[in-house]
Design a protein around this motif. Structure first.
Motif, short mmCIF file in Angstrom:
data_model
loop_
_atom_site.label_atom_id
_atom_site.label_comp_id
_atom_site.label_asym_id
_atom_site.label_seq_id
_atom_site.Cartn_x
_atom_site.Cartn_y
_atom_site.Cartn_z
N GLN A 111 0.82 -1.21 0.00
CA GLN A 111 0.00 0.00 0.00
C GLN A 111 0.86 1.26 0.00
O GLN A 111 0.56 2.22 -0.71
CB GLN A 111 -0.91 0.01 1.23
N GLY A 117 3.91 1.54 -1.14
CA GLY A 117 4.58 1.64 -2.43
C GLY A 117 3.70 2.25 -3.51
O GLY A 117 4.17 2.98 -4.38
N LEU A 118 2.40 1.98 -3.41
CA LEU A 118 1.46 2.50 -4.41
C LEU A 118 1.22 3.99 -4.25
O LEU A 118 0.56 4.61 -5.07
CB LEU A 118 0.14 1.73 -4.35
N LEU A 119 1.73 4.58 -3.16
CA LEU A 119 1.63 6.03 -2.99
C LEU A 119 2.70 6.76 -3.79
O LEU A 119 2.70 7.98 -3.88
CB LEU A 119 1.75 6.40 -1.50
N ALA A 120 3.65 6.00 -4.36
CA ALA A 120 4.76 6.64 -5.07
C ALA A 120 4.31 7.30 -6.36
O ALA A 120 3.38 6.85 -7.02
CB ALA A 120 5.83 5.59 -5.38
N ARG A 150 -0.68 11.94 -2.80
CA ARG A 150 0.39 11.48 -3.68
C ARG A 150 1.11 12.61 -4.39
O ARG A 150 2.19 12.42 -4.93
CB ARG A 150 -0.17 10.53 -4.74
N VAL A 155 6.63 10.01 -2.31
CA VAL A 155 7.11 8.65 -2.08
C VAL A 155 7.97 8.24 -3.29
O VAL A 155 7.59 8.49 -4.43
CB VAL A 155 5.93 7.67 -1.90
N GLY A 156 9.10 7.64 -3.01
CA GLY A 156 10.10 7.41 -4.06
C GLY A 156 10.03 6.04 -4.72
O GLY A 156 9.28 5.16 -4.32
N LEU A 185 10.57 2.56 -2.71
CA LEU A 185 9.45 2.04 -1.94
C LEU A 185 8.44 1.39 -2.89
O LEU A 185 7.84 0.36 -2.58
CB LEU A 185 8.79 3.16 -1.14
N TRP A 186 8.28 2.00 -4.06
CA TRP A 186 7.39 1.43 -5.07
C TRP A 186 7.89 0.04 -5.47
O TRP A 186 7.12 -0.92 -5.52
CB TRP A 186 7.34 2.38 -6.27
N GLY A 244 7.38 -2.43 -2.62
CA GLY A 244 5.96 -2.77 -2.46
C GLY A 244 5.49 -3.79 -3.47
O GLY A 244 4.64 -4.63 -3.18
N ARG A 254 -8.30 3.60 -6.51
CA ARG A 254 -6.97 3.28 -7.03
C ARG A 254 -6.44 2.09 -6.25
O ARG A 254 -6.81 1.89 -5.08
CB ARG A 254 -6.02 4.48 -6.90
N GLY A 287 -4.56 -0.11 -3.77
CA GLY A 287 -3.98 0.27 -2.48
C GLY A 287 -4.86 1.24 -1.71
O GLY A 287 -4.60 1.51 -0.54
#
Lengths: 246, 246
Positions: free
Chosen positions: A73, A75-78, B25, B67-68, B71-72, B75, B130, B132
């Motif tokens: 979750q 990660g999907l904010l990236a 985001r 968020v970078g 992290l994506w 995830g 969306r 997540g």
């Protein structure tokens, strides 16, 4: 930077533990997690328990650890590549609809192709690519497009270290360099069985407002099909995505 | 658990900073990041700098944090819901192809619907959902399916606290309970403008081997279109996904 060593240590170790899952989505046992992260078993056991508590990791009934829902979750904010993936998605969907083949969106990340998205259906040929994964630049369609438009030092490094993924992967420096010149000249790349046996690919560049290549989209299909007939659809989708980058 | 407070503190703070990006985001400035994570500005500045160094966060030229990429990528290593998303994807793709409308896959997470996947094209109606993300169980098609098959205490909690998202959201307890009984009886849920004005939805359950409802798939389309005509396609896709859970 002094006085924060304990905290930075924990973050670094936690990221090291998470990195160990790259290519191992089916899960890792404690001993494997320690080996792949290079940390002592006692440290990993404590850290993993903490990460499980926070739903960053998940522990399966057979005691294997997998990456958990919370990290997915987060990660999907990236905003991946400045939102490129988000604006490209509808165009990729159109492309899938028109072709029903594997559709890829990739960018260059150092000396590798980083896959931002992959769309496919039940009739598309099975592949190793996945969003967030990396593949060699010299052996894939999108990779060859990205490599052809990379700085000279990147081209030199990749060409010098190119390895065969299949018996058909082009690695001979002179031949690879001539092929990259051809990709720049004609505006698309084609591969046949260079990454996965039984598949071929075709890929085109995505440009920004200045005309620089920022990404590549491509199709991968079974070798019995003709990738050339999808070139027009691919170019239309690439033009649509490129327009959003203006 | 004693003696590890400093390390646990850092992980907890880092996750708190990352959680602040939920629904944001487009990025957060330092002061916003401090406010939303409930941490002092000095702490957040130091932590954010550390996370930027590790590519977990990214700092834009206008100084907002997002968020970078790392992290994506981490995830995407997750096995979401035991791999449900992965096995469902080709069936969702088929469903998109057959309907060209928004396709959703969701599971219940406590008192909310958690969206595992959303497919859509350029002709699909724009939505807030969306992957997540979470939406209320009582106001969406997939949510009503998941709620209808939830334990009694979950139904009671959601019904007691249901709020209007639009003027058309059904929140009156008696009416909502009757509707949930209807969803169980006829095997699908329908909504009209309950979550987003101008849209309607239809959703069906995904079952595991024991016949328990583990997820829901649904379509969201413009109200001028007829969701009922897609019910058969939706049921075929749900049956296909359910079969993989055996």
């Amino acid at each position: 930077m002094a006085g924060r060593s304990s905290g930075r240590g924990v973050l670094e170790k936690a990221l090291g533990v998470l990195d160990a899952f790259e290519g191992r989505r089916d899960g890792l046992r404690l001993a494997e997690l320690a080996r792949h992260s290079g940390l002592p078993v006692t440290t990993v056991r404590r850290l993993a328990a903490d990460l499980v508590n926070r739903q960053v990791l998940e522990r399966l009934p057979d005691r294997r650890y997998v990456v958990g829902r919370r990290l997915w979750q987060l990660g999907l904010l990236a905003r991946v590549q400045g939102g490129l993936r988000d604006v490209a998605l509808p165009f990729l969907q159109d492309l899938y609809e028109a072709t029903r083949e594997n559709v890829h969106l990739a960018v260059r990340d150092g000396l590798q192709a980083l896959y931002l998205e992959r769309l496919y259906g039940r009739t598309s040929v099975p592949l190793v690519s996945r969003p967030g994964g990396r593949l060699p630049l010299h052996a894939t369609g999108v990779g060859k497009v990205l490599l052809a438009h990379a700085p000279e030092d990147v081209i030199a490094s990749v060409v010098a270290s190119a390895e065969k993924v299949t018996p058909y992967t082009i690695t001979e420096p002179g031949r690879l360099l001539r092929e990259l010149a051809e990709v720049r000249r004609r505006g698309y790349a084609r591969t046949v069985q260079e990454m996965t046996l039984g598949t071929c690919s075709v890929a085109v560049p995505v440009l920004d407002a200045s005309g620089a290549v920022v990404a590549s989209i491509g199709l991968v299909l079974a070798t019995r099909r003709d990738p050339g007939r999808h070139l027009a659809a691919l170019r239309v989708a690439a033009a649509g995505i490129s327009r959003t980058q203006h």
